[in-house]
Design an enzyme around this catalytic site. Structure first.
Site, PDB file in Angstrom:
ATOM      1  N   ASP A   1     -21.670  30.232  -3.443  1.00 57.71           N
ATOM      2  CA  ASP A   1     -20.202  30.873  -3.260  1.00 57.71           C
ATOM      3  C   ASP A   1     -19.816  30.946  -1.958  1.00 57.71           C
ATOM      4  O   ASP A   1     -18.921  32.092  -1.393  1.00 57.71           O
ATOM      5  CB  ASP A   1     -20.251  32.315  -3.972  1.00 57.71           C
ATOM      6  CG  ASP A   1     -21.215  33.042  -3.143  1.00 57.71           C
ATOM      7  OD1 ASP A   1     -20.688  34.493  -2.966  1.00 57.71           O
ATOM      8  OD2 ASP A   1     -22.420  33.120  -2.762  1.00 57.71           O
TER       9      ASP A   1
ATOM     10  N   ASP B   1     -27.721  30.090  -5.995  1.00 55.88           N
ATOM     11  CA  ASP B   1     -27.605  31.411  -5.210  1.00 55.88           C
ATOM     12  C   ASP B   1     -27.571  32.706  -6.245  1.00 55.88           C
ATOM     13  O   ASP B   1     -27.138  32.284  -7.445  1.00 55.88           O
ATOM     14  CB  ASP B   1     -26.350  31.356  -4.072  1.00 55.88           C
ATOM     15  CG  ASP B   1     -26.069  32.543  -3.411  1.00 55.88           C
ATOM     16  OD1 ASP B   1     -27.079  33.004  -2.799  1.00 55.88           O
ATOM     17  OD2 ASP B   1     -25.115  33.085  -3.689  1.00 55.88           O
TER      18      ASP B   1
ATOM     19  N   ASP C   1     -26.450  36.563  -5.490  1.00 59.80           N
ATOM     20  CA  ASP C   1     -25.333  37.311  -5.015  1.00 59.80           C
ATOM     21  C   ASP C   1     -24.004  36.416  -4.986  1.00 59.80           C
ATOM     22  O   ASP C   1     -23.612  35.686  -3.845  1.00 59.80           O
ATOM     23  CB  ASP C   1     -25.416  37.971  -3.458  1.00 59.80           C
ATOM     24  CG  ASP C   1     -26.682  38.990  -3.625  1.00 59.80           C
ATOM     25  OD1 ASP C   1     -26.668  40.258  -3.893  1.00 59.80           O
ATOM     26  OD2 ASP C   1     -27.856  38.220  -3.520  1.00 59.80           O
TER      27      ASP C   1
END
Length: 231
Positions: free
Chosen positions: A169, A7, A9
């Site tokens: 996250d 991922d 961001d």
């Protein structure tokens, strides 16, 4: 080939500062001033543009879905203009990527950021060429947590989608990996780090320096028989 898919961001980079600035530019246009707060609202920022607009409008007591829709393109334009002012890569992130590549793993990025913005940011950070594949929110007709973007990223990175791993996250990343039937590693150093353990990923990552040693335990070593990937 086995692949490690990241991922963007909140995983490879903390992009919250520039995202919050873009949202606040919209709120200033609306006459509300700077509604969202750096640091405090970092977790909101990493949930995307629409979430920032929604959260901010609720905060000032003027939520309206049509306002969110009308200002979302404005937010994207504002973000593109100042996409790398406050953004920074997490420590040892790129060192881990290079170690994985040297070991024989393919690497790619699967993000819910629009592909054009993701590509622009990676170019500005000087790391676009480090990744064999990039799939964004609008690359396919669906986005995470649908497993299709993750599987497509693994394919574009030259790998077998059944032998990939997603580093993320959020619950979105956890659910994406689960839907694809592959392991997830969730980082604990992002804005929502304290919540990651409750999602029960296959592993938690406290420092990118540890990722290259963790990957073989979850998906096996490059070139190993597929059955050796996971028990």
């Amino acid at each position: 080939m086995r692949t490690v898919i990241f991922d963007l961001d909140g995983t490879l980079a903390d992009t919250s500062g520039d995202l919050l600035e873009a949202a606040n530019a919209c709120f200033r246009m609306m006459g509300h001033g700077d509604v969202l707060v750096h640091g405090t609202d970092a977790g909101v920022a990493l949930r995307g543009g629409r979430m920032m607009l929604t959260h901010g409008l609720h905060r000032v007591g003027q939520f309206d879905a049509d306002t969110v829709d009308s200002y979302y393109p404005v937010l994207l334009d504002a973000y593109a203009e100042k996409i790398d002012v406050h953004t920074f890569l997490y420590p040892s992130a790129m060192e881990a990527v290079e170690r994985l590549k040297s070991a024989g793993y393919g690497v790619g990025i699967c993000t819910n950021k629009p592909e054009g913005h993701a590509d622009l940011l990676l170019q500005r950070l000087g790391i676009r060429d480090a990744f064999a594949a990039l799939v964004g929110a609008d690359t396919l007709p669906v986005r995470k947590p649908d497993p299709a973007p993750l599987r497509e990223t693994a394919k574009r990175a030259g790998g077998d989608p059944d032998l990939c791993l997603l580093v993320g996250d959020s619950d979105t990343d956890r659910n994406t990996a689960r839907a694809a039937g592959v392991p997830s590693v969730l980082v604990t150093f992002g804005p929502s780090g304290e919540d990651m353990a409750a999602l029960e990923p296959e592993a938690l990552l406290h420092d990118f320096a540890h990722l290259p040693d963790l990957v073989p335990e979850l998906i096996g070593h490059p070139g190993a028989p597929a059955k050796a990937a996971r028990a």
